[in-house]
Motif scaffolding. Structure first.
Motif, PDB file in Angstrom:
ATOM      1  N   LEU A   1       0.826  -1.211   0.000  1.00  0.00           N
ATOM      2  CA  LEU A   1       0.000   0.000   0.000  1.00  0.00           C
ATOM      3  C   LEU A   1       0.859   1.259   0.000  1.00  0.00           C
ATOM      4  CD1 LEU A   1      -2.816  -0.994   2.529  1.00  0.00           C
ATOM      5  CD2 LEU A   1      -3.086  -0.576   0.076  1.00  0.00           C
ATOM      6  N   VAL A   2       1.907   1.251   0.801  1.00  0.00           N
ATOM      7  CA  VAL A   2       2.807   2.400   0.856  1.00  0.00           C
ATOM      8  C   VAL A   2       3.513   2.573  -0.492  1.00  0.00           C
ATOM      9  CG1 VAL A   2       4.916   3.306   1.919  1.00  0.00           C
ATOM     10  CG2 VAL A   2       3.136   2.298   3.355  1.00  0.00           C
ATOM     11  N   LYS A   3       4.053   1.499  -1.030  1.00  0.00           N
ATOM     12  CA  LYS A   3       4.796   1.563  -2.288  1.00  0.00           C
ATOM     13  C   LYS A   3       3.909   2.022  -3.451  1.00  0.00           C
ATOM     14  CE  LYS A   3       8.014  -2.099  -1.050  1.00  0.00           C
ATOM     15  NZ  LYS A   3       8.456  -3.472  -1.356  1.00  0.00           N
ATOM     16  N   ASP A   4       2.650   1.609  -3.449  1.00  0.00           N
ATOM     17  CA  ASP A   4       1.731   1.952  -4.537  1.00  0.00           C
ATOM     18  C   ASP A   4       1.033   3.294  -4.338  1.00  0.00           C
ATOM     19  OD1 ASP A   4       2.378  -0.462  -5.705  1.00  0.00           O
ATOM     20  OD2 ASP A   4       0.539  -1.480  -5.069  1.00  0.00           O
ATOM     21  N   SER A   5       1.377   4.031  -3.307  1.00  0.00           N
ATOM     22  CA  SER A   5       0.675   5.268  -2.962  1.00  0.00           C
ATOM     23  C   SER A   5       0.953   6.425  -3.919  1.00  0.00           C
ATOM     24  CB  SER A   5       1.049   5.717  -1.544  1.00  0.00           C
ATOM     25  OG  SER A   5       2.402   6.157  -1.507  1.00  0.00           O
ATOM     26  N   GLY A   6       2.052   6.358  -4.649  1.00  0.00           N
ATOM     27  CA  GLY A   6       2.423   7.469  -5.514  1.00  0.00           C
ATOM     28  C   GLY A   6       3.170   8.572  -4.774  1.00  0.00           C
ATOM     29  N   LEU A   7       3.383   8.395  -3.495  1.00  0.00           N
ATOM     30  CA  LEU A   7       4.101   9.368  -2.673  1.00  0.00           C
ATOM     31  C   LEU A   7       5.570   8.968  -2.554  1.00  0.00           C
ATOM     32  CD1 LEU A   7       1.494   9.605   0.220  1.00  0.00           C
ATOM     33  CD2 LEU A   7       1.803  11.229  -1.655  1.00  0.00           C
ATOM     34  N   ASP A   8       6.396   9.898  -2.109  1.00  0.00           N
ATOM     35  CA  ASP A   8       7.757   9.548  -1.710  1.00  0.00           C
ATOM     36  C   ASP A   8       7.649   8.824  -0.376  1.00  0.00           C
ATOM     37  OD1 ASP A   8       8.873  10.718  -3.929  1.00  0.00           O
ATOM     38  OD2 ASP A   8       9.438  12.566  -2.899  1.00  0.00           O
ATOM     39  N   TRP A   9       8.353   7.740  -0.232  1.00  0.00           N
ATOM     40  CA  TRP A   9       8.254   6.952   0.993  1.00  0.00           C
ATOM     41  C   TRP A   9       9.602   6.330   1.330  1.00  0.00           C
ATOM     42  CZ3 TRP A   9       9.776   2.008   0.122  1.00  0.00           C
ATOM     43  CH2 TRP A   9       9.666   1.530  -1.183  1.00  0.00           C
ATOM     44  N   THR A  10       9.761   6.028   2.600  1.00  0.00           N
ATOM     45  CA  THR A  10      10.881   5.245   3.119  1.00  0.00           C
ATOM     46  C   THR A  10      10.300   4.371   4.213  1.00  0.00           C
ATOM     47  OG1 THR A  10      12.447   7.039   2.708  1.00  0.00           O
ATOM     48  CG2 THR A  10      13.145   5.312   4.246  1.00  0.00           C
ATOM     49  N   ILE A  11      10.546   3.093   4.155  1.00  0.00           N
ATOM     50  CA  ILE A  11      10.113   2.194   5.231  1.00  0.00           C
ATOM     51  C   ILE A  11      11.368   1.808   6.001  1.00  0.00           C
ATOM     52  CG2 ILE A  11       9.036  -0.004   5.823  1.00  0.00           C
ATOM     53  CD1 ILE A  11       7.399   0.232   3.223  1.00  0.00           C
ATOM     54  N   ALA A  12      11.559   2.441   7.151  1.00  0.00           N
ATOM     55  CA  ALA A  12      12.727   2.165   7.986  1.00  0.00           C
ATOM     56  C   ALA A  12      12.435   0.929   8.824  1.00  0.00           C
ATOM     57  CB  ALA A  12      13.019   3.354   8.890  1.00  0.00           C
ATOM     58  N   ARG A  13      13.369   0.011   8.808  1.00  0.00           N
ATOM     59  CA  ARG A  13      13.215  -1.211   9.589  1.00  0.00           C
ATOM     60  C   ARG A  13      14.260  -1.239  10.681  1.00  0.00           C
ATOM     61  NH1 ARG A  13      12.625  -5.945   5.130  1.00  0.00           N
ATOM     62  NH2 ARG A  13      12.117  -4.585   3.408  1.00  0.00           N
TER      63      ARG A  13
ATOM     64  N   VAL B   1      14.690   7.563  -0.217  1.00  0.00           N
ATOM     65  CA  VAL B   1      13.351   7.585  -0.811  1.00  0.00           C
ATOM     66  C   VAL B   1      13.175   6.325  -1.662  1.00  0.00           C
ATOM     67  CG1 VAL B   1      11.847   8.801  -2.447  1.00  0.00           C
ATOM     68  CG2 VAL B   1      13.154  10.088  -0.756  1.00  0.00           C
ATOM     69  N   HIS B   2      12.020   5.715  -1.516  1.00  0.00           N
ATOM     70  CA  HIS B   2      11.657   4.488  -2.244  1.00  0.00           C
ATOM     71  C   HIS B   2      12.581   3.322  -1.910  1.00  0.00           C
ATOM     72  CE1 HIS B   2       9.566   7.252  -5.339  1.00  0.00           C
ATOM     73  NE2 HIS B   2       8.795   7.025  -4.297  1.00  0.00           N
ATOM     74  N   SER B   3      12.943   3.211  -0.632  1.00  0.00           N
ATOM     75  CA  SER B   3      13.763   2.080  -0.209  1.00  0.00           C
ATOM     76  C   SER B   3      13.343   1.618   1.180  1.00  0.00           C
ATOM     77  CB  SER B   3      15.248   2.435  -0.234  1.00  0.00           C
ATOM     78  OG  SER B   3      15.534   3.437   0.711  1.00  0.00           O
ATOM     79  N   LEU B   4      13.834   0.455   1.548  1.00  0.00           N
ATOM     80  CA  LEU B   4      13.486  -0.180   2.822  1.00  0.00           C
ATOM     81  C   LEU B   4      14.767  -0.479   3.605  1.00  0.00           C
ATOM     82  CD1 LEU B   4      11.554  -1.561   0.379  1.00  0.00           C
ATOM     83  CD2 LEU B   4      10.444  -2.338   2.432  1.00  0.00           C
TER      84      LEU B   4
END
Length: 84
Positions: free
Chosen positions: A18-30, A76-79
């Motif tokens: 859902l986050v990846k397909d949002s069209g927004l800039d995102w970073t999923i920090a683990r 941006v756009h990474s995990l």
């Protein structure tokens, strides 16, 4: 326990999609796996998951990474995995 882990993994993958397909800039920090109450040190690694990665990170250092990543756009756009 394995049944519960499968459900949790499925939920995690669904949320990430859902986050990846949002069209927004995102970073999923683990976080590396074990969060400690240790002090902010500013000495942590952020990047791909590797076998050599320490499985601990302080909450303060994880927060530091999250603020820096939001400001500098480096991940941006990474995990990235954040570890000591």
């Amino acid at each position: 326990m394995p049944v519960m882990m499968r459900a949790a993994t499925r939920d995690h993958k669904s949320q990430s999609r859902l986050v990846k397909d949002s069209g927004l800039d995102w970073t999923i920090a683990r976080g590396a796996g074990v969060f400690t109450d240790g002090p902010h040190t500013g000495r942590y690694h952020a990047g791909p998951i590797t076998p050599a990665a320490d499985r601990r990170v302080s909450r303060a250092d994880l927060a530091d990474f999250m603020l820096a990543a939001a400001s500098n756009g480096k991940f941006v756009h990474s995990l990235p995995l954040v570890s000591q």
